[in-house]
Design a protein around this motif. Structure first.
Motif, PDB file in Angstrom:
ATOM      1  N   MET A 262       0.315   0.244   8.730  1.00  0.00           N
ATOM      2  CA  MET A 262      -0.169   1.570   8.346  1.00  0.00           C
ATOM      3  C   MET A 262      -1.167   2.092   9.380  1.00  0.00           C
ATOM      4  O   MET A 262      -1.085   3.239   9.814  1.00  0.00           O
ATOM      5  CB  MET A 262      -0.807   1.522   6.959  1.00  0.00           C
ATOM      6  CG  MET A 262      -1.319   2.863   6.460  1.00  0.00           C
ATOM      7  SD  MET A 262      -1.925   2.813   4.746  1.00  0.00           S
ATOM      8  CE  MET A 262      -3.310   1.686   4.883  1.00  0.00           C
ATOM      9  N   ASN A 263      -2.113   1.242   9.787  1.00  0.00           N
ATOM     10  CA  ASN A 263      -3.103   1.662  10.775  1.00  0.00           C
ATOM     11  C   ASN A 263      -2.466   1.959  12.124  1.00  0.00           C
ATOM     12  O   ASN A 263      -2.860   2.912  12.803  1.00  0.00           O
ATOM     13  CB  ASN A 263      -4.203   0.610  10.905  1.00  0.00           C
ATOM     14  CG  ASN A 263      -5.144   0.630   9.722  1.00  0.00           C
ATOM     15  OD1 ASN A 263      -5.209   1.603   8.976  1.00  0.00           O
ATOM     16  ND2 ASN A 263      -5.879  -0.447   9.544  1.00  0.00           N
TER      17      ASN A 263
ATOM     18  N   MET B  43       1.149   5.472   0.526  1.00  0.00           N
ATOM     19  CA  MET B  43       0.476   6.556   1.243  1.00  0.00           C
ATOM     20  C   MET B  43       1.364   7.796   1.179  1.00  0.00           C
ATOM     21  O   MET B  43       2.586   7.691   1.212  1.00  0.00           O
ATOM     22  CB  MET B  43       0.249   6.156   2.707  1.00  0.00           C
ATOM     23  CG  MET B  43      -0.510   7.197   3.523  1.00  0.00           C
ATOM     24  SD  MET B  43      -0.795   6.650   5.238  1.00  0.00           S
ATOM     25  CE  MET B  43       0.763   7.111   5.992  1.00  0.00           C
TER      26      MET B  43
ATOM     27  N   TRP C 289       3.851   0.512   2.391  1.00  0.00           N
ATOM     28  CA  TRP C 289       3.547  -0.357   3.537  1.00  0.00           C
ATOM     29  C   TRP C 289       3.476  -1.810   3.088  1.00  0.00           C
ATOM     30  O   TRP C 289       2.873  -2.123   2.065  1.00  0.00           O
ATOM     31  CB  TRP C 289       2.209   0.038   4.162  1.00  0.00           C
ATOM     32  CG  TRP C 289       2.241   1.391   4.789  1.00  0.00           C
ATOM     33  CD1 TRP C 289       1.817   2.572   4.227  1.00  0.00           C
ATOM     34  CD2 TRP C 289       2.724   1.722   6.081  1.00  0.00           C
ATOM     35  NE1 TRP C 289       2.016   3.603   5.112  1.00  0.00           N
ATOM     36  CE2 TRP C 289       2.566   3.112   6.261  1.00  0.00           C
ATOM     37  CE3 TRP C 289       3.273   0.969   7.128  1.00  0.00           C
ATOM     38  CZ2 TRP C 289       2.941   3.771   7.424  1.00  0.00           C
ATOM     39  CZ3 TRP C 289       3.647   1.624   8.283  1.00  0.00           C
ATOM     40  CH2 TRP C 289       3.489   3.005   8.432  1.00  0.00           C
TER      41      TRP C 289
ATOM     42  N   THR D 162      -3.471   1.538  -3.782  1.00  0.00           N
ATOM     43  CA  THR D 162      -3.231   0.100  -3.731  1.00  0.00           C
ATOM     44  C   THR D 162      -2.084  -0.238  -4.673  1.00  0.00           C
ATOM     45  O   THR D 162      -2.071   0.212  -5.821  1.00  0.00           O
ATOM     46  CB  THR D 162      -4.501  -0.665  -4.159  1.00  0.00           C
ATOM     47  OG1 THR D 162      -5.564  -0.303  -3.285  1.00  0.00           O
ATOM     48  CG2 THR D 162      -4.291  -2.166  -4.105  1.00  0.00           C
TER      49      THR D 162
ATOM     50  N   HIS E   2       0.860  -1.180   0.000  1.00  0.00           N
ATOM     51  CA  HIS E   2       0.000   0.000   0.000  1.00  0.00           C
ATOM     52  C   HIS E   2       0.897   1.230   0.000  1.00  0.00           C
ATOM     53  O   HIS E   2       1.900   1.266   0.715  1.00  0.00           O
ATOM     54  CB  HIS E   2      -0.901   0.026   1.239  1.00  0.00           C
ATOM     55  CG  HIS E   2      -1.749  -1.189   1.359  1.00  0.00           C
ATOM     56  ND1 HIS E   2      -2.922  -1.343   0.666  1.00  0.00           N
ATOM     57  CD2 HIS E   2      -1.567  -2.323   2.058  1.00  0.00           C
ATOM     58  CE1 HIS E   2      -3.430  -2.518   0.957  1.00  0.00           C
ATOM     59  NE2 HIS E   2      -2.627  -3.137   1.789  1.00  0.00           N
TER      60      HIS E   2
ATOM     61  N   THR F 245       2.059  -3.976   5.287  1.00  0.00           N
ATOM     62  CA  THR F 245       0.817  -4.444   5.893  1.00  0.00           C
ATOM     63  C   THR F 245      -0.107  -3.271   6.208  1.00  0.00           C
ATOM     64  O   THR F 245       0.352  -2.176   6.562  1.00  0.00           O
ATOM     65  CB  THR F 245       1.071  -5.215   7.208  1.00  0.00           C
ATOM     66  OG1 THR F 245       1.543  -4.317   8.210  1.00  0.00           O
ATOM     67  CG2 THR F 245       2.060  -6.357   7.012  1.00  0.00           C
ATOM     68  N   VAL F 246      -1.401  -3.520   6.105  1.00  0.00           N
ATOM     69  CA  VAL F 246      -2.393  -2.528   6.524  1.00  0.00           C
ATOM     70  C   VAL F 246      -2.306  -2.334   8.037  1.00  0.00           C
ATOM     71  O   VAL F 246      -2.481  -1.218   8.533  1.00  0.00           O
ATOM     72  CB  VAL F 246      -3.811  -2.957   6.086  1.00  0.00           C
ATOM     73  CG1 VAL F 246      -4.868  -2.027   6.657  1.00  0.00           C
ATOM     74  CG2 VAL F 246      -3.900  -2.979   4.573  1.00  0.00           C
ATOM     75  N   ASP F 247      -2.012  -3.399   8.782  1.00  0.00           N
ATOM     76  CA  ASP F 247      -1.865  -3.282  10.235  1.00  0.00           C
ATOM     77  C   ASP F 247      -0.782  -2.265  10.593  1.00  0.00           C
ATOM     78  O   ASP F 247      -0.960  -1.451  11.501  1.00  0.00           O
ATOM     79  CB  ASP F 247      -1.515  -4.631  10.869  1.00  0.00           C
ATOM     80  CG  ASP F 247      -2.646  -5.633  10.819  1.00  0.00           C
ATOM     81  OD1 ASP F 247      -3.785  -5.237  10.484  1.00  0.00           O
ATOM     82  OD2 ASP F 247      -2.391  -6.817  11.114  1.00  0.00           O
TER      83      ASP F 247
ATOM     84  N   GLN G 255      -4.025   7.467  -0.227  1.00  0.00           N
ATOM     85  CA  GLN G 255      -3.651   6.058  -0.231  1.00  0.00           C
ATOM     86  C   GLN G 255      -3.902   5.457  -1.607  1.00  0.00           C
ATOM     87  O   GLN G 255      -4.883   5.787  -2.263  1.00  0.00           O
ATOM     88  CB  GLN G 255      -4.454   5.290   0.813  1.00  0.00           C
ATOM     89  CG  GLN G 255      -4.156   5.725   2.230  1.00  0.00           C
ATOM     90  CD  GLN G 255      -4.936   4.916   3.241  1.00  0.00           C
ATOM     91  OE1 GLN G 255      -5.227   3.742   3.029  1.00  0.00           O
ATOM     92  NE2 GLN G 255      -5.270   5.533   4.354  1.00  0.00           N
TER      93      GLN G 255
END
Length: 192
Positions: A68-69, A4, A62, A93, A2, A64-66, A91
């Motif tokens: 990033m979050n 951003m 990133w 994809t 990802h 992982t989305v985890d 953001q």
């Protein structure tokens, strides 16, 4: 993968040494951030390299989305919000990621463009995948990535370079620091 980025456009007379000092003090905080492929701490200065603005505009890839979050909601982003207000964090994809032959990131190029309205979508994203490979193959390129925002139907091409005259079209930024704890785990090639 990802992508951003947020952009902090600063006044024309802004002392950019403030941003340089900030990155020198805080830039290493993400050098071991879980889930982060890389963060390029980017600036461009009005009147240099055709920039119309002073801007601080970090770019992230990133794993992982985890991760990033955790950055956005768990404290990493809070310092930016506290010091500059809450910028919009764009953001995309991931479509493709390729490594180049460069060894040190000094400059970055970011090019955003619309996904063409005509023709098959598969052709447009395959062209974006090809662009990542083409950029990464240039002398002095450290890496290249392509990604898409389907809410705006916008492609972004991002590349890091050793030299100040990169072989890429787009906005040119100086890299102040590169945090790359998971760069070796970013998936190579096409992302589907």
């Amino acid at each position: 993968m990802h992508a951003m980025q947020y952009e902090l456009t600063l006044p024309a007379g802004y002392d950019m040494s403030i941003i340089r000092d900030r990155v020198a003090r805080r830039g290493r905080q993400l050098d071991d951030w879980d889930g982060l492929g890389l963060k390029a701490y980017l600036v461009r200065e009005r009147g240099l390299r055709a920039s119309p603005v002073n801007q601080y505009a970090p770019f992230y890839l990133w794993n992982t989305v985890d991760g990033m979050n955790a950055f956005l909601w768990g404290g990493g982003f809070q310092g930016v919000r506290d010091d500059f207000g809450r910028p919009s964090a764009r953001q995309w994809t991931g479509l493709a990621y390729e490594e180049g032959n460069g060894s040190h990131a000094r400059f970055a190029v970011r090019r955003r463009r619309p996904v063409p309205d005509d023709g098959p979508l598969a052709d447009a994203v395959q062209d974006a995948v090809g662009e990542a490979g083409r950029l990464a193959a240039q002398d002095g390129a450290l890496l290249a990535a392509s990604a898409v925002d389907t809410s705006r139907w916008e492609l972004v091409h991002f590349s890091l370079w050793e030299q100040d005259a990169p072989e890429a079209e787009g906005d040119v930024f100086e890299v102040l620091h590169l945090s790359a704890p998971g760069r070796d785990r970013l998936p190579r090639g096409r992302q589907w």
